[in-house]
Scaffold this active site. Sequence first.
Site, mmCIF file in Angstrom:
data_model
loop_
_atom_site.group_PDB
_atom_site.id
_atom_site.type_symbol
_atom_site.label_atom_id
_atom_site.label_comp_id
_atom_site.label_asym_id
_atom_site.label_seq_id
_atom_site.Cartn_x
_atom_site.Cartn_y
_atom_site.Cartn_z
ATOM 1 N N HIS A 80 0.843 -1.201 0.000
ATOM 2 C CA HIS A 80 0.000 0.000 0.000
ATOM 3 C C HIS A 80 0.877 1.248 0.000
ATOM 4 O O HIS A 80 0.653 2.182 -0.777
ATOM 5 C CB HIS A 80 -0.930 -0.012 1.222
ATOM 6 C CG HIS A 80 -1.551 1.313 1.544
ATOM 7 N ND1 HIS A 80 -2.546 1.869 0.778
ATOM 8 C CD2 HIS A 80 -1.314 2.209 2.530
ATOM 9 C CE1 HIS A 80 -2.893 3.048 1.291
ATOM 10 N NE2 HIS A 80 -2.155 3.279 2.354
ATOM 11 N N ASP A 109 7.298 23.202 -24.884
ATOM 12 C CA ASP A 109 7.186 21.839 -24.372
ATOM 13 C C ASP A 109 8.193 21.719 -23.236
ATOM 14 O O ASP A 109 8.856 22.681 -22.885
ATOM 15 C CB ASP A 109 7.496 20.808 -25.487
ATOM 16 C CG ASP A 109 6.852 19.454 -25.192
ATOM 17 O OD1 ASP A 109 7.098 18.919 -24.097
ATOM 18 O OD2 ASP A 109 6.107 18.948 -26.044
ATOM 19 N N TRP A 151 7.505 -0.640 3.975
ATOM 20 C CA TRP A 151 8.012 0.036 2.772
ATOM 21 C C TRP A 151 9.425 0.572 2.977
ATOM 22 O O TRP A 151 10.136 0.821 2.010
ATOM 23 C CB TRP A 151 7.071 1.168 2.357
ATOM 24 C CG TRP A 151 7.241 2.453 3.129
ATOM 25 C CD1 TRP A 151 6.735 2.733 4.352
ATOM 26 C CD2 TRP A 151 7.959 3.626 2.718
ATOM 27 N NE1 TRP A 151 7.091 3.999 4.744
ATOM 28 C CE2 TRP A 151 7.836 4.567 3.750
ATOM 29 C CE3 TRP A 151 8.689 3.973 1.572
ATOM 30 C CZ2 TRP A 151 8.427 5.833 3.683
ATOM 31 C CZ3 TRP A 151 9.274 5.242 1.522
ATOM 32 C CH2 TRP A 151 9.138 6.153 2.565
ATOM 33 N N SER A 178 13.215 6.996 -13.253
ATOM 34 C CA SER A 178 12.108 7.770 -13.816
ATOM 35 C C SER A 178 11.990 9.135 -13.125
ATOM 36 O O SER A 178 11.877 10.173 -13.777
ATOM 37 C CB SER A 178 10.810 6.978 -13.664
ATOM 38 O OG SER A 178 9.693 7.818 -13.797
ATOM 39 N N SER A 179 12.043 9.130 -11.789
ATOM 40 C CA SER A 179 11.908 10.388 -11.047
ATOM 41 C C SER A 179 13.064 11.332 -11.341
ATOM 42 O O SER A 179 12.872 12.538 -11.476
ATOM 43 C CB SER A 179 11.880 10.132 -9.546
ATOM 44 O OG SER A 179 10.745 9.410 -9.201
ATOM 45 N N HIS A 262 13.191 11.571 4.549
ATOM 46 C CA HIS A 262 12.559 12.818 4.982
ATOM 47 C C HIS A 262 12.391 13.818 3.846
ATOM 48 O O HIS A 262 11.283 14.327 3.654
ATOM 49 C CB HIS A 262 13.202 13.460 6.211
ATOM 50 C CG HIS A 262 12.313 14.545 6.698
ATOM 51 N ND1 HIS A 262 11.228 14.320 7.504
ATOM 52 C CD2 HIS A 262 12.238 15.842 6.327
ATOM 53 C CE1 HIS A 262 10.540 15.441 7.635
ATOM 54 N NE2 HIS A 262 11.136 16.381 6.940
ATOM 55 N N GLU A 264 11.930 13.108 0.958
ATOM 56 C CA GLU A 264 10.855 12.512 0.160
ATOM 57 C C GLU A 264 9.479 13.027 0.596
ATOM 58 O O GLU A 264 8.619 13.281 -0.241
ATOM 59 C CB GLU A 264 10.912 10.981 0.265
ATOM 60 C CG GLU A 264 9.724 10.235 -0.301
ATOM 61 C CD GLU A 264 9.595 10.315 -1.811
ATOM 62 O OE1 GLU A 264 10.577 10.708 -2.467
ATOM 63 O OE2 GLU A 264 8.501 10.000 -2.330
ATOM 64 N N TYR A 266 8.833 15.875 1.678
ATOM 65 C CA TYR A 266 8.680 17.230 1.132
ATOM 66 C C TYR A 266 8.511 17.199 -0.371
ATOM 67 O O TYR A 266 7.849 18.071 -0.945
ATOM 68 C CB TYR A 266 9.839 18.131 1.576
ATOM 69 C CG TYR A 266 9.683 18.397 3.047
ATOM 70 C CD1 TYR A 266 8.754 19.329 3.491
ATOM 71 C CD2 TYR A 266 10.359 17.646 3.988
ATOM 72 C CE1 TYR A 266 8.521 19.507 4.831
ATOM 73 C CE2 TYR A 266 10.134 17.816 5.332
ATOM 74 C CZ TYR A 266 9.214 18.748 5.748
ATOM 75 O OH TYR A 266 8.975 18.903 7.076
ATOM 76 N N SER A 277 -1.286 27.414 -3.478
ATOM 77 C CA SER A 277 -0.941 28.821 -3.651
ATOM 78 C C SER A 277 -1.421 29.369 -4.992
ATOM 79 O O SER A 277 -1.477 30.587 -5.178
ATOM 80 C CB SER A 277 0.578 29.018 -3.550
ATOM 81 O OG SER A 277 1.049 28.490 -2.339
ATOM 82 N N HIS A 311 14.906 12.064 13.027
ATOM 83 C CA HIS A 311 13.701 12.084 13.874
ATOM 84 C C HIS A 311 12.836 10.845 13.624
ATOM 85 O O HIS A 311 11.894 10.606 14.371
ATOM 86 C CB HIS A 311 12.894 13.380 13.713
ATOM 87 C CG HIS A 311 12.340 13.627 12.348
ATOM 88 N ND1 HIS A 311 12.097 14.894 11.865
ATOM 89 C CD2 HIS A 311 11.994 12.792 11.339
ATOM 90 C CE1 HIS A 311 11.615 14.810 10.637
ATOM 91 N NE2 HIS A 311 11.542 13.552 10.301
ATOM 92 N N HIS A 312 13.149 10.076 12.576
ATOM 93 C CA HIS A 312 12.420 8.829 12.345
ATOM 94 C C HIS A 312 13.000 7.681 13.175
ATOM 95 O O HIS A 312 12.459 6.584 13.155
ATOM 96 C CB HIS A 312 12.472 8.446 10.864
ATOM 97 C CG HIS A 312 11.770 9.439 9.992
ATOM 98 N ND1 HIS A 312 10.445 9.342 9.668
ATOM 99 C CD2 HIS A 312 12.213 10.578 9.395
ATOM 100 C CE1 HIS A 312 10.093 10.368 8.895
ATOM 101 N NE2 HIS A 312 11.146 11.136 8.716
ATOM 102 N N THR A 337 6.867 26.649 7.456
ATOM 103 C CA THR A 337 5.545 26.094 7.155
ATOM 104 C C THR A 337 4.461 27.014 7.702
ATOM 105 O O THR A 337 3.435 27.252 7.053
ATOM 106 C CB THR A 337 5.411 24.680 7.749
ATOM 107 O OG1 THR A 337 6.560 23.925 7.387
ATOM 108 C CG2 THR A 337 4.183 23.973 7.213
ATOM 109 N N LYS A 340 3.810 29.882 5.449
ATOM 110 C CA LYS A 340 2.914 29.543 4.347
ATOM 111 C C LYS A 340 1.452 29.545 4.788
ATOM 112 O O LYS A 340 0.589 30.124 4.116
ATOM 113 C CB LYS A 340 3.274 28.156 3.786
ATOM 114 C CG LYS A 340 4.501 28.197 2.919
ATOM 115 C CD LYS A 340 4.907 26.814 2.505
ATOM 116 C CE LYS A 340 6.004 26.882 1.477
ATOM 117 N NZ LYS A 340 5.537 27.369 0.167
ATOM 118 N N ARG A 459 1.587 -0.029 15.055
ATOM 119 C CA ARG A 459 1.232 -0.097 13.644
ATOM 120 C C ARG A 459 1.671 -1.437 13.073
ATOM 121 O O ARG A 459 2.427 -2.170 13.697
ATOM 122 C CB ARG A 459 1.884 1.061 12.878
ATOM 123 C CG ARG A 459 3.382 1.098 12.991
ATOM 124 C CD ARG A 459 3.970 2.405 12.485
ATOM 125 N NE ARG A 459 3.926 2.498 11.022
ATOM 126 C CZ ARG A 459 4.770 3.240 10.301
ATOM 127 N NH1 ARG A 459 5.718 3.940 10.911
ATOM 128 N NH2 ARG A 459 4.668 3.302 9.003
HETATM 129 CU CU LIG Z 1 10.766 13.091 8.588
#
Ligand SMILES: [Cu+2]
Lengths: 547, 44
Positions: A80, A109, A151, A178-179, A262, A264, A266, A277, A311-312, A337, A340, A459
């Site tokens: 998932h 283009d 994951w 690809s990315s 991390h 990622e 963002y 915006s 922090h993870h 943040t 914003k 989890r």
């Molecule tokens: Cu993080």
Amino acid sequence: MAEHATHDTHDDHHDDHQQSFFQRWFCSTNHKDIGTLYLLFSLLMFFVGGFMALVIRAELFVPGLQLVHPEFFNQMTTMHALVMIFGAVMPAFVGLANWMIPMMIGAPDMALPRMNNWSFWILPFAFTMLLLPLAQYVFFGVGAGGPAGGWTLYPPLSLQGGNNVAFTIFAIHMMGISSIMGAINVIATILNMRAPGMDLLKMPIFCWTWLITAFLLIAVMPVLAGAVTMLLTDKFFLTNFFNAAGGGDPVMYQHIFWFFGHPEVYIMILPAFGIVSEIIPTFARKPLFGYKAMVYATASIAFLSFIVWAHHMFTVGMPLGGELFFMYATMLIAVPTGVKVFNWASTMWKSSMTFETPMLFAIGFVILFTIGGLSGLMLSIVPADFQYHDTYFVVAHFHYVLVTGSIFAIMAATYYWLPKWTGVMYNEALGKWHFWLSTVFVNVLFFPQHFLGLAGMPRRIPDYNVAFADFNMISSIGAFGFGLSQLIFAWIVIQCAFMGKGAKASNHVWEATKGLEWTLASPPPHHSFTTPPVIDDKDLAHGDVTH
Amino acid sequence: MSPTKSKPKVTDPRRPAAVRTAILVGLVAFGIYAAFFVRAILNS
Ligand SMILES: [Cu+2]
């Protein structure tokens, strides 16, 4: 979608009036067609990943083991996440970038159209690879199914399953390539292909957030590729990068992974900031408050995203100095943040707002994403995280950020730009139904998970203590309500894109749109801005740029 | 003015610069991939 406006300009290598279906969609070098492919792929993956989520929530509806084996349950949580992150959210943003960035900056283009084709067409093969072991098991009873170690693929667990991890790793490599190619294209397009007069600080904010996102992708996708390559060699080629028994270090994997992981998150939220915006000023009929502050805030968030990864892993056993550094650095992200969120609020302040579906999703984003941001701040507090770590509180947190954040922004963007893409207005009443059902059910789904987490429910488990029964049942009801509501969305998209049903959209579509993309017809011609347009500053989306 | 009414351009003059940007950024990406390997090998 297939309609082309009349024009007399053709690319040197093809004539789109004589293109066969195969040529147009498989050999496409057109940013609009490739954008469409990305978006349709993303929609498909959204439903595949969503179905897996419903398997998870069905199993968790009541305590005990009902529907699936624990092993299969773990495959569902793993797949998932991979499908939603790499298949649904990221391709959706790349699709939006493809469609909108050239039109927003007045480019004909993307800078490298053939590489653009590669970027997309790698993805279906990557996801075939990723889903193959699982599909084999589910449909033919062959093998043991997909990866089940989460994951994040932490070793040693991820290496203790079957050889199917090779499929996952190969798929991740392909998605990474690809990315990276997509990001290179965005960077080259924005840096080299802007129309004369489209200074960087005059670009629509969506282009800015994507430019910064592209640099994040360039910086961290190779890191993920490196991490999973090392997993591959540890599993199959006798290396010991992460094998403690051979002198390696499993915690090093976590550091490398989250150095990717991390930024990622963002990557999955900065383009969403850009979308919101764009939308809020249109429906507030006011220029975006603090355009430059938005750009600098985005850049600050991107910079800070590189110095918060641990922090993870607060509970992994780091020196106290490290815990403190990563705690304070993480808290610091709340500042840009917050800039914003206050800018969006200030844009709406004393404005004459209307609440069409894109605006509803944008406002839903601002409020609900902020809930996810606040639970993120709670998680950043080291001593508190020792309680929250690996509980449903974390699950609640990142689903507020990713579902009511990223996904809501993608929905908002779809409603906002769908009339531009297809030339047909979507059904506003159905759109509002979709918004309200989604918003109610998504909160029924994820809000109780905060309480479950605080009460200690871990989890990634298929069974749980009866003490957690009530909130799990509520959460599962919300999940099925939210999942079914998305069928409305699919129906709306099908109506506009494939059936051409709805009122004809004007060039500007919405009353107060500003920017180059809205000067084109709806749908825009297959090739647009083959001659760079003349930029008039007062048409720019954020109004007065001299401030 | 319709922006689509224009003379066909065979090659966009901005293309060489765009290709240079792309190659540079691609090399950076590959460099980061390689650097993490070197770092990990030194660590083990
Ligand atoms: Cu993080």
